[in-house]
Design a protein around this motif. Structure first.
Motif, short mmCIF file in Angstrom:
data_model
loop_
_atom_site.label_atom_id
_atom_site.label_comp_id
_atom_site.label_asym_id
_atom_site.label_seq_id
_atom_site.Cartn_x
_atom_site.Cartn_y
_atom_site.Cartn_z
N ALA A 60 0.86 -1.18 0.00
CA ALA A 60 0.00 0.00 0.00
C ALA A 60 0.90 1.24 0.00
O ALA A 60 1.98 1.23 0.59
CB ALA A 60 -0.88 0.00 1.25
N ASP A 61 0.43 2.29 -0.65
CA ASP A 61 1.23 3.51 -0.73
C ASP A 61 1.59 4.03 0.66
O ASP A 61 2.67 4.61 0.86
CB ASP A 61 0.48 4.59 -1.51
CG ASP A 61 0.42 4.29 -3.00
OD1 ASP A 61 -0.43 4.88 -3.69
OD2 ASP A 61 1.22 3.46 -3.48
N SER A 62 0.70 3.85 1.60
CA SER A 62 0.89 4.42 2.93
C SER A 62 2.02 3.78 3.71
O SER A 62 2.49 4.34 4.70
CB SER A 62 -0.41 4.31 3.74
OG SER A 62 -0.79 2.95 3.85
N VAL A 63 2.47 2.60 3.27
CA VAL A 63 3.53 1.89 4.01
C VAL A 63 4.81 1.71 3.20
O VAL A 63 5.80 1.21 3.73
CB VAL A 63 3.04 0.52 4.53
CG1 VAL A 63 1.77 0.69 5.34
CG2 VAL A 63 2.85 -0.47 3.39
N LYS A 64 4.77 2.09 1.93
CA LYS A 64 5.97 1.94 1.08
C LYS A 64 7.16 2.66 1.70
O LYS A 64 7.06 3.80 2.14
CB LYS A 64 5.69 2.48 -0.32
CG LYS A 64 4.90 1.54 -1.20
CD LYS A 64 4.69 2.15 -2.59
CE LYS A 64 3.87 1.22 -3.45
NZ LYS A 64 3.58 1.81 -4.78
N LEU A 85 7.04 3.73 12.61
CA LEU A 85 5.60 3.62 12.87
C LEU A 85 5.02 4.95 13.31
O LEU A 85 5.68 5.74 14.02
CB LEU A 85 5.34 2.54 13.91
CG LEU A 85 5.49 1.10 13.39
CD1 LEU A 85 5.66 0.13 14.55
CD2 LEU A 85 4.29 0.72 12.55
N THR A 86 3.79 5.19 12.91
CA THR A 86 3.06 6.39 13.30
C THR A 86 1.74 5.96 13.94
O THR A 86 1.30 4.82 13.76
CB THR A 86 2.77 7.28 12.09
OG1 THR A 86 1.73 6.68 11.30
CG2 THR A 86 4.01 7.48 11.21
N PRO A 87 1.09 6.87 14.66
CA PRO A 87 -0.22 6.52 15.25
C PRO A 87 -1.24 6.07 14.21
O PRO A 87 -2.14 5.28 14.53
CB PRO A 87 -0.65 7.82 15.92
CG PRO A 87 0.64 8.47 16.30
CD PRO A 87 1.57 8.16 15.16
N GLU A 88 -1.08 6.52 12.97
CA GLU A 88 -2.01 6.10 11.90
C GLU A 88 -1.84 4.63 11.54
O GLU A 88 -2.69 4.07 10.84
CB GLU A 88 -1.81 6.96 10.65
CG GLU A 88 -2.30 8.40 10.77
CD GLU A 88 -1.49 9.25 11.75
OE1 GLU A 88 -2.09 10.07 12.46
OE2 GLU A 88 -0.24 9.06 11.80
N ASP A 89 -0.79 4.00 11.99
CA ASP A 89 -0.59 2.58 11.76
C ASP A 89 -1.30 1.71 12.80
O ASP A 89 -1.30 0.48 12.68
CB ASP A 89 0.90 2.23 11.76
CG ASP A 89 1.66 2.90 10.63
OD1 ASP A 89 2.75 3.44 10.89
OD2 ASP A 89 1.16 2.86 9.48
N THR A 90 -1.89 2.33 13.79
CA THR A 90 -2.61 1.59 14.82
C THR A 90 -3.78 0.85 14.21
O THR A 90 -4.63 1.45 13.55
CB THR A 90 -3.11 2.54 15.92
OG1 THR A 90 -1.97 3.09 16.60
CG2 THR A 90 -3.99 1.80 16.92
N VAL A 113 0.29 2.27 18.21
CA VAL A 113 1.41 3.21 18.16
C VAL A 113 1.01 4.47 18.91
O VAL A 113 0.04 5.14 18.54
CB VAL A 113 1.79 3.53 16.71
CG1 VAL A 113 3.03 4.43 16.68
CG2 VAL A 113 2.02 2.26 15.90
N SER A 114 1.76 4.77 19.95
CA SER A 114 1.45 5.95 20.76
C SER A 114 2.25 7.16 20.25
O SER A 114 3.37 7.02 19.77
CB SER A 114 1.78 5.69 22.22
OG SER A 114 3.16 5.43 22.37
#
Length: 115
Positions: A60-64, A85-90, A113-114
């Motif tokens: 996915a583009d968001s994790v490349k 990792l970012t909070p959006e990966d939670t 992810v905090s």
């Protein structure tokens, strides 16, 4: 085919985690394996896939550039290395396997992810 995930947990933003998915049963029938995730209130989305033959990967583009999918055929285990990792990966992360006859899912593992 049975899939069992492990490796989830709580991590601070910028940190890393590695998920693992061990497959058992008729693993010879699997053509593609992958990771999906579902955040609260959102639909399940593809994270990454890898083919059984050539090991062709798709992200996915968001994790490349941050996540890497890989597999150890000798151990029948799929991995997802997650960096930066970012909070959006939670989300709850699910292992997926596709054969000609069926689609299989693991039970999921929580990644938080905090900030």
């Amino acid at each position: 085919v049975q899939l069992v995930e492990s490796g989830g947990g709580l991590v601070q933003a910028g940190g890393s985690l590695r998920l693992a998915c061990t497959a058992s049963g008729s693993t010879f029938s699997i053509n593609v394996m992958g990771w999906y995730r579902q955040a609260p209130g959102k639909q399940r989305e593809l994270v990454a896939t890898i083919t059984n033959g050539r090991g062709t990967t798709n992200y996915a583009d968001s994790v490349k550039g941050r996540f890497t999918i890989s597999k150890d055929n000798a151990k029948n285990t799929l991995y997802l290395q997650m960096n930066s990792l970012t909070p959006e990966d939670t989300a709850v992360y699910y292992c997926n396997a596709i054969s000609r006859a069926a689609v299989y899912w693991g039970q999921g593992t929580q990644v938080t992810v905090s900030s």
